[in-house]
Design a protein around this motif. Structure first.
Motif, PDB file in Angstrom:
ATOM      1  N   LEU A 131      29.148   7.247  14.657  1.00 17.67           N
ATOM      2  CA  LEU A 131      28.686   8.338  13.809  1.00 17.67           C
ATOM      3  C   LEU A 131      27.285   8.033  13.277  1.00 17.67           C
ATOM      4  N   THR A 132      27.051   6.789  12.883  1.00 16.43           N
ATOM      5  CA  THR A 132      25.731   6.423  12.366  1.00 16.43           C
ATOM      6  C   THR A 132      24.648   6.690  13.404  1.00 16.43           C
ATOM      7  N   ASP A 133      24.894   6.282  14.648  1.00 15.94           N
ATOM      8  CA  ASP A 133      23.916   6.518  15.716  1.00 15.94           C
ATOM      9  C   ASP A 133      23.695   8.018  15.925  1.00 15.94           C
ATOM     10  N   ILE A 135      24.047  10.413  13.657  1.00 16.74           N
ATOM     11  CA  ILE A 135      23.274  10.960  12.534  1.00 16.74           C
ATOM     12  C   ILE A 135      21.804  10.616  12.689  1.00 16.74           C
ATOM     13  N   VAL A 136      21.519   9.389  13.097  1.00 15.26           N
ATOM     14  CA  VAL A 136      20.126   8.987  13.325  1.00 15.26           C
ATOM     15  C   VAL A 136      19.473   9.900  14.356  1.00 15.26           C
ATOM     16  N   GLU A 137      20.176  10.138  15.458  1.00 13.02           N
ATOM     17  CA  GLU A 137      19.623  10.984  16.508  1.00 13.02           C
ATOM     18  C   GLU A 137      19.483  12.423  16.037  1.00 13.02           C
ATOM     19  N   LEU A 138      20.472  12.898  15.275  1.00 11.17           N
ATOM     20  CA  LEU A 138      20.410  14.261  14.742  1.00 11.17           C
ATOM     21  C   LEU A 138      19.184  14.435  13.859  1.00 11.17           C
ATOM     22  N   GLU A 139      18.930  13.478  12.973  1.00  8.13           N
ATOM     23  CA  GLU A 139      17.766  13.582  12.091  1.00  8.13           C
ATOM     24  C   GLU A 139      16.478  13.563  12.898  1.00  8.13           C
ATOM     25  N   ASP A 149      11.533   4.467  21.719  1.00 14.40           N
ATOM     26  CA  ASP A 149      12.454   3.849  22.667  1.00 14.40           C
ATOM     27  C   ASP A 149      13.561   4.795  23.115  1.00 14.40           C
ATOM     28  N   HIS A 150      13.522   6.062  22.679  1.00 18.07           N
ATOM     29  CA  HIS A 150      14.569   7.013  23.063  1.00 18.07           C
ATOM     30  C   HIS A 150      14.406   7.388  24.532  1.00 18.07           C
ATOM     31  N   ALA A 177      29.431   6.032   1.973  1.00 16.65           N
ATOM     32  CA  ALA A 177      28.301   5.852   1.052  1.00 16.65           C
ATOM     33  C   ALA A 177      27.290   4.868   1.634  1.00 16.65           C
ATOM     34  N   GLU A 178      27.796   3.819   2.268  1.00 11.85           N
ATOM     35  CA  GLU A 178      26.912   2.819   2.872  1.00 11.85           C
ATOM     36  C   GLU A 178      26.130   3.414   4.046  1.00 11.85           C
ATOM     37  N   ILE A 179      26.777   4.293   4.821  1.00 14.03           N
ATOM     38  CA  ILE A 179      26.086   4.943   5.930  1.00 14.03           C
ATOM     39  C   ILE A 179      24.929   5.781   5.399  1.00 14.03           C
TER      40      ILE A 179
END
Length: 360
Positions: A131-133, A135-139, A149-150, A177-179
């Motif tokens: 999920l973290t990856d 969200i990063v890509e979504l942003e 590097d994408h 919360a940490e994410i």
């Protein structure tokens, strides 16, 4: 302390109602929220449910934007684990282009339904990123800035709006919360799902203390909770009813909360995983204008949070409308201004916040 009030509506289908009526009520509540001066109006994502109509928040958001003029409208939230970040970015960039400056993109990691709906939504997907990856890509897609590097560098999620949708991470645990903190994004703790005020306070503390400020952003924490305001305490108790929430503890360590034992049994049959069930009283911030005001101010003082997203799922519909009207009146002098309030003891709200849905 100024308090901002926003609304989450799950488009519930009550006994004897149709999906058409549920959506009509959602539209009416969005328009009411705008008239009352609430900040934002969010809709949820649920699948394979006869009790909730909102299975496609992107479509519903588009309709609500057309039916309102000023209020921010968004998702609470998109269950990103099921989808391509690229397609989600495209959908919300279209919305942000149709209604500049009014679109929110809340994302969560709960399944939003039973195992069979998850299987259907993820059909053909294998080795999905975390999920973290995602969200990063979504942003990156939302802001049109894929990393060097994408592998798809140069790809754009068109159209590119003048003001991108605002991205929020939703959750009901310190892990979520940490994410949010690690990504430097706003965070919404779903107290109406978790139902434990102490966990909410700890999650917000963790979020603020570990927030990544390297991008020049400051932490923004919001609490979402169930609220019910009535003319009398007795009426509030009667409207809240005697419902039970069932918490499912799966052998894999996952915890989910559903609204009935029937839903819990359906989930465990489909998951084919060992489990235990825990029955809980749904906790709702309920009462008269005075008592709900006191509870909300106490929660604001204890958490330092200045925005609440409230959900009110009661019937008949006119009582839901009246609850929002009474809430607006109760907080008139502390909404959208610099009115100072006397800090209150948080113990007064400990037994009056609500849960329901899937943990994240």
């Amino acid at each position: 302390m100024a308090i901002t009030i926003s609304v989450l509506d799950q488009s519930p289908i009550y006994p004897g109602e149709t999906p058409e009526e549920a959506f009509r009520h959602t539209v009416q509540l969005a328009q009411l929220s705008e008239r009352l001066g609430f900040h934002r109006f969010w809709v949820s994502e649920h699948h394979d449910s006869e009790q909730v109509a909102g299975s496609s928040p992107e479509v519903l958001i588009s309709h609500l934007l057309a039916k309102t003029e000023r209020i921010r409208v968004g998702s609470g939230g998109i269950m990103l684990q099921h989808y391509s970040p690229y397609k989600v970015a495209e959908n919300f960039n279209v919305l942000a282009s149709l209604a500049p400056g009014r679109v929110d993109l809340g994302v969560g990691r709960a399944p939003g339904g039973l195992p069979r709906s998850t299987q259907a939504l993820q059909q053909g997907s294998h080795d999905s990123p975390s999920l973290t990856d995602k969200i990063v890509e979504l942003e990156q897609y939302v802001h049109n800035r894929l990393g060097e590097d994408h592998p798809l560098l140069g790809l754009k999620a068109g159209p590119i709006p003048g003001e991108p949708p605002r991205l929020y991470v939703l959750g009901a645990s310190t892990a979520s919360a940490e994410i949010a903190a690690g990504l430097g994004l706003p965070y919404v703790f779903s107290l109406f799902i978790n139902g434990d005020p102490s966990v909410a306070l700890e999650a917000i503390r963790v979020y603020r203390s570990s927030f990544d400020t390297s991008q020049g952003k400051e932490p923004q924490a919001i609490i979402a909770l169930a609220v019910l305001v009535a003319e009398t305490e007795e009426e509030a108790r009667e409207l809240a009813g005697a419902h039970k929430l069932i918490r499912i503890h799966l052998a894999s360590g996952k915890i989910l909360t559903v609204a009935s034992r029937e839903q819990a049994e359906a989930f465990t049959r489909q998951s084919q995983e060992a489990y235990t069930l825990e029955e809980r009283e749904p906790e709702i911030t309920k009462g008269t204008q005075a008592s709900v005001r006191e509870q909300l101010l106490a929660l604001a003082a204890a958490s330092g949070v200045e925005e609440f997203i409230v959900t009110t799922n009661v019937q008949p519909f006119d009582k839901r409308v009246r609850s929002f009207e009474l809430l607006s009146e109760a907080l008139t002098d502390v909404v959208g201004n610099d009115h100072e309030t006397t800090p209150l003891s948080y113990s007064s709200v400990g037994a009056n916040t609500s849960g329901g849905g899937a943990e994240s």
